[in-house]
Motif scaffolding. Structure first.
Motif, PDB file in Angstrom:
ATOM      1  N   PRO A  48       0.845  -1.203   0.000  1.00  0.00           N
ATOM      2  CA  PRO A  48       0.000   0.000   0.000  1.00  0.00           C
ATOM      3  C   PRO A  48       0.873   1.242   0.000  1.00  0.00           C
ATOM      4  N   ASN A  49       0.334   2.338  -0.502  1.00  0.00           N
ATOM      5  CA  ASN A  49       1.112   3.561  -0.643  1.00  0.00           C
ATOM      6  C   ASN A  49       0.592   4.656   0.264  1.00  0.00           C
ATOM      7  N   LEU A  50       1.303   5.767   0.243  1.00  0.00           N
ATOM      8  CA  LEU A  50       0.816   7.008   0.821  1.00  0.00           C
ATOM      9  C   LEU A  50       0.760   8.032  -0.310  1.00  0.00           C
ATOM     10  N   VAL A  51      -0.439   8.522  -0.629  1.00  0.00           N
ATOM     11  CA  VAL A  51      -0.558   9.592  -1.620  1.00  0.00           C
ATOM     12  C   VAL A  51      -0.028  10.871  -0.987  1.00  0.00           C
ATOM     13  N   LEU A  52       0.922  11.496  -1.639  1.00  0.00           N
ATOM     14  CA  LEU A  52       1.570  12.684  -1.100  1.00  0.00           C
ATOM     15  C   LEU A  52       0.678  13.908  -1.268  1.00  0.00           C
ATOM     16  N   ASP A  53       0.936  14.945  -0.472  1.00  0.00           N
ATOM     17  CA  ASP A  53       0.206  16.198  -0.638  1.00  0.00           C
ATOM     18  C   ASP A  53       0.360  16.721  -2.060  1.00  0.00           C
ATOM     19  N   GLN A  54       1.570  16.655  -2.588  1.00  0.00           N
ATOM     20  CA  GLN A  54       1.786  17.114  -3.952  1.00  0.00           C
ATOM     21  C   GLN A  54       1.130  16.183  -4.966  1.00  0.00           C
ATOM     22  N   GLY A  55       0.915  14.916  -4.580  1.00  0.00           N
ATOM     23  CA  GLY A  55       0.207  13.984  -5.447  1.00  0.00           C
ATOM     24  C   GLY A  55      -1.262  14.336  -5.572  1.00  0.00           C
ATOM     25  N   LEU A  56      -1.878  14.757  -4.480  1.00  0.00           N
ATOM     26  CA  LEU A  56      -3.268  15.203  -4.530  1.00  0.00           C
ATOM     27  C   LEU A  56      -3.399  16.410  -5.451  1.00  0.00           C
ATOM     28  N   GLU A  57      -2.424  17.292  -5.411  1.00  0.00           N
ATOM     29  CA  GLU A  57      -2.432  18.450  -6.298  1.00  0.00           C
ATOM     30  C   GLU A  57      -2.221  18.032  -7.750  1.00  0.00           C
ATOM     31  N   LEU A  58      -1.408  17.014  -7.968  1.00  0.00           N
ATOM     32  CA  LEU A  58      -1.125  16.536  -9.320  1.00  0.00           C
ATOM     33  C   LEU A  58      -2.388  16.057 -10.030  1.00  0.00           C
ATOM     34  N   ILE A  59      -3.340  15.508  -9.271  1.00  0.00           N
ATOM     35  CA  ILE A  59      -4.583  15.026  -9.874  1.00  0.00           C
ATOM     36  C   ILE A  59      -5.279  16.130 -10.655  1.00  0.00           C
ATOM     37  N   GLY A  60      -5.172  17.361 -10.175  1.00  0.00           N
ATOM     38  CA  GLY A  60      -5.820  18.469 -10.864  1.00  0.00           C
ATOM     39  C   GLY A  60      -5.019  19.062 -11.993  1.00  0.00           C
ATOM     40  N   THR A  61      -3.732  18.702 -12.091  1.00  0.00           N
ATOM     41  CA  THR A  61      -2.863  19.393 -13.061  1.00  0.00           C
ATOM     42  C   THR A  61      -2.136  18.475 -14.036  1.00  0.00           C
TER      43      THR A  61
ATOM     44  N   TYR B 299     -20.168  21.038 -23.284  1.00  0.00           N
ATOM     45  CA  TYR B 299     -19.738  20.752 -21.927  1.00  0.00           C
ATOM     46  C   TYR B 299     -18.277  21.146 -21.817  1.00  0.00           C
ATOM     47  N   SER B 300     -17.861  21.580 -20.654  1.00  0.00           N
ATOM     48  CA  SER B 300     -16.500  22.082 -20.502  1.00  0.00           C
ATOM     49  C   SER B 300     -15.992  21.841 -19.096  1.00  0.00           C
ATOM     50  N   THR B 301     -14.671  21.803 -18.968  1.00  0.00           N
ATOM     51  CA  THR B 301     -13.986  21.668 -17.687  1.00  0.00           C
ATOM     52  C   THR B 301     -13.304  22.989 -17.371  1.00  0.00           C
ATOM     53  N   ARG B 302     -13.603  23.568 -16.243  1.00  0.00           N
ATOM     54  CA  ARG B 302     -12.988  24.842 -15.887  1.00  0.00           C
ATOM     55  C   ARG B 302     -11.512  24.667 -15.540  1.00  0.00           C
ATOM     56  N   ALA B 303     -10.789  25.762 -15.559  1.00  0.00           N
ATOM     57  CA  ALA B 303      -9.380  25.732 -15.152  1.00  0.00           C
ATOM     58  C   ALA B 303      -9.284  25.330 -13.680  1.00  0.00           C
ATOM     59  N   TYR B 304      -8.326  24.464 -13.391  1.00  0.00           N
ATOM     60  CA  TYR B 304      -8.147  24.013 -12.011  1.00  0.00           C
ATOM     61  C   TYR B 304      -7.599  25.143 -11.148  1.00  0.00           C
ATOM     62  N   VAL B 305      -8.180  25.307  -9.952  1.00  0.00           N
ATOM     63  CA  VAL B 305      -7.706  26.308  -8.997  1.00  0.00           C
ATOM     64  C   VAL B 305      -6.680  25.651  -8.082  1.00  0.00           C
ATOM     65  N   PRO B 306      -5.418  26.089  -8.112  1.00  0.00           N
ATOM     66  CA  PRO B 306      -4.373  25.449  -7.301  1.00  0.00           C
ATOM     67  C   PRO B 306      -4.764  25.361  -5.831  1.00  0.00           C
ATOM     68  N   GLY B 307      -4.536  24.171  -5.253  1.00  0.00           N
ATOM     69  CA  GLY B 307      -4.794  23.947  -3.842  1.00  0.00           C
ATOM     70  C   GLY B 307      -6.216  23.585  -3.493  1.00  0.00           C
ATOM     71  N   SER B 308      -7.119  23.612  -4.453  1.00  0.00           N
ATOM     72  CA  SER B 308      -8.535  23.396  -4.147  1.00  0.00           C
ATOM     73  C   SER B 308      -8.921  21.929  -4.027  1.00  0.00           C
ATOM     74  N   LYS B 309      -8.188  21.026  -4.705  1.00  0.00           N
ATOM     75  CA  LYS B 309      -8.566  19.612  -4.800  1.00  0.00           C
ATOM     76  C   LYS B 309     -10.023  19.486  -5.257  1.00  0.00           C
ATOM     77  N   LYS B 310     -10.380  20.311  -6.211  1.00  0.00           N
ATOM     78  CA  LYS B 310     -11.743  20.337  -6.747  1.00  0.00           C
ATOM     79  C   LYS B 310     -11.694  20.692  -8.232  1.00  0.00           C
ATOM     80  N   GLN B 311     -12.503  19.989  -9.033  1.00  0.00           N
ATOM     81  CA  GLN B 311     -12.633  20.315 -10.443  1.00  0.00           C
ATOM     82  C   GLN B 311     -14.096  20.597 -10.748  1.00  0.00           C
ATOM     83  N   ILE B 312     -14.365  21.692 -11.451  1.00  0.00           N
ATOM     84  CA  ILE B 312     -15.724  22.114 -11.763  1.00  0.00           C
ATOM     85  C   ILE B 312     -16.009  21.911 -13.239  1.00  0.00           C
ATOM     86  N   PHE B 313     -17.201  21.384 -13.533  1.00  0.00           N
ATOM     87  CA  PHE B 313     -17.636  21.118 -14.894  1.00  0.00           C
ATOM     88  C   PHE B 313     -18.929  21.885 -15.179  1.00  0.00           C
TER      89      PHE B 313
END
Length: 300
Positions: free
Chosen positions: A32-45, A232-246
């Motif tokens: 098993p792994n540990l998802v890093l803080d920077q890894g959570l941010e990577l999901i959006g970018t 349909y569109s995907t908005r620009a990711y807001v750094p640090g939000s861990k959220k994506q808006i469609f």
């Protein structure tokens, strides 16, 4: 109003050491792994499955880690015939998965391997480690895998997206009418890998039928959000939000074949469905705009 979904992410690793004849000489358990803080941010970018790194460090992984403790090697290679990742769902356990094999050729990862991680490159071109794990043996104890000069190391990684198991209820007023909304995750095959690239949505669909279950699409398709007057569109990711808006938009000339009861939103972080009560009487006299968001965190 924004209709919200959420997911949690995890990964597992497994090692195979092969001799020059291709036969397996050594094999590890699943780590098993540990998802890093920077890894959570990577999901959006960016994608999370572009490369694999191995090392010889033994310190306990921390959320704030940026790299492996002692770097040994990196590869983006895959075995012949296995370039594309595989993917699927486990509705009983509540997750979607993507699995990929990374191959370290002879001489690329020599020594005692005790740590591993995968990662990707952000939209800005920054190479980023997604997670970090210590190697375990078949019994689940921490271990090392020794790789000799003439051996090949295959690292199999499985990324998992755990979908929200709960139904959620909302109330929203549209055009003077109060609607009750119910959201559910949905486990159906949309033939796309998860977490291979930054979070985005695929073509959403509308249905005249209600939510059927977590493993079946609703009945009575009213069409997807494509064609003249639909988008349909995907908005620009807001750094640090861990959220994506469609955003989804149906113009005057689309989506009018039947009343709209359920919308299915498909992303590479899972699929989700929203049911409206009463049904939305979409006609050529009305446009329809819906906004959804998905948030994520590590699975613990």
């Amino acid at each position: 109003m924004t209709i919200e979904f959420n997911a949690k992410v995890q990964a597992l690793f497994q090692f195979e050491v092969r001799g020059p004849d291709g036969e397996i000489r050594k094999e590890s358990g699943w780590s098993p792994n540990l998802v890093l803080d920077q890894g959570l941010e990577l999901i959006g970018t960016g994608g999370c499955l572009n490369f694999c790194q191995v090392g010889s460090g033994v310190s306990t992984p921390l959320k704030t880690d940026k790299n492996l403790e002692v770097f040994v090697g990196e590869t983006s290679n895959t075995p012949i015939g296995q370039i594309k990742p595989t993917w699927g769902m486990d509705s009983d356990e509540g997750f979607c998965w993507t699995r990929k094999i990374f191959r370290f050729e002879q001489g690329q990862a020599v020594g005692n391997i005790s740590e591993v991680g995968v990662g990707g490159t952000t939209k800005e071109g920054v190479k980023t480690l997604f997670n970090r794990a210590l190697v375990r043996d078949a019994q689940g104890f921490f271990a090392t895998v020794t790789v000799m000069e003439d051996e090949t190391l295959d690292v199999t990684v499985e990324l998992r997206v755990y979908l929200d198991p709960n139904s959620r209820a909302y109330t929203v007023n549209m055009s003077g009418v109060e609607y009750s909304l119910r959201t559910e995750s949905i486990f159906v095959a949309f033939n796309n890998p998860y977490l291979e690239s930054a979070v985005h949505q695929y073509i959403p669909s509308g249905y005249s039928g209600a939510i059927a279950s977590k493993t079946a699409t609703p009945s009575g398709a009213t069409g997807s959000f494509t064609g003249q007057g639909a988008s349909y569109s995907t908005r620009a990711y807001v750094p640090g939000s861990k959220k994506q808006i469609f955003d989804m938009y149906w113009g005057l000339n689309v989506g009018n074949s039947a009343p709209l009861r359920t919308v299915v939103v498909t992303t590479n972080l899972g699929a989700y469905q929203t049911e409206f009560s009463p049904v939305i009487p979409k006609t050529s006299d009305h446009i329809l705009k819906l906004t959804f968001s998905i948030t994520w965190d590590r699975y613990e």
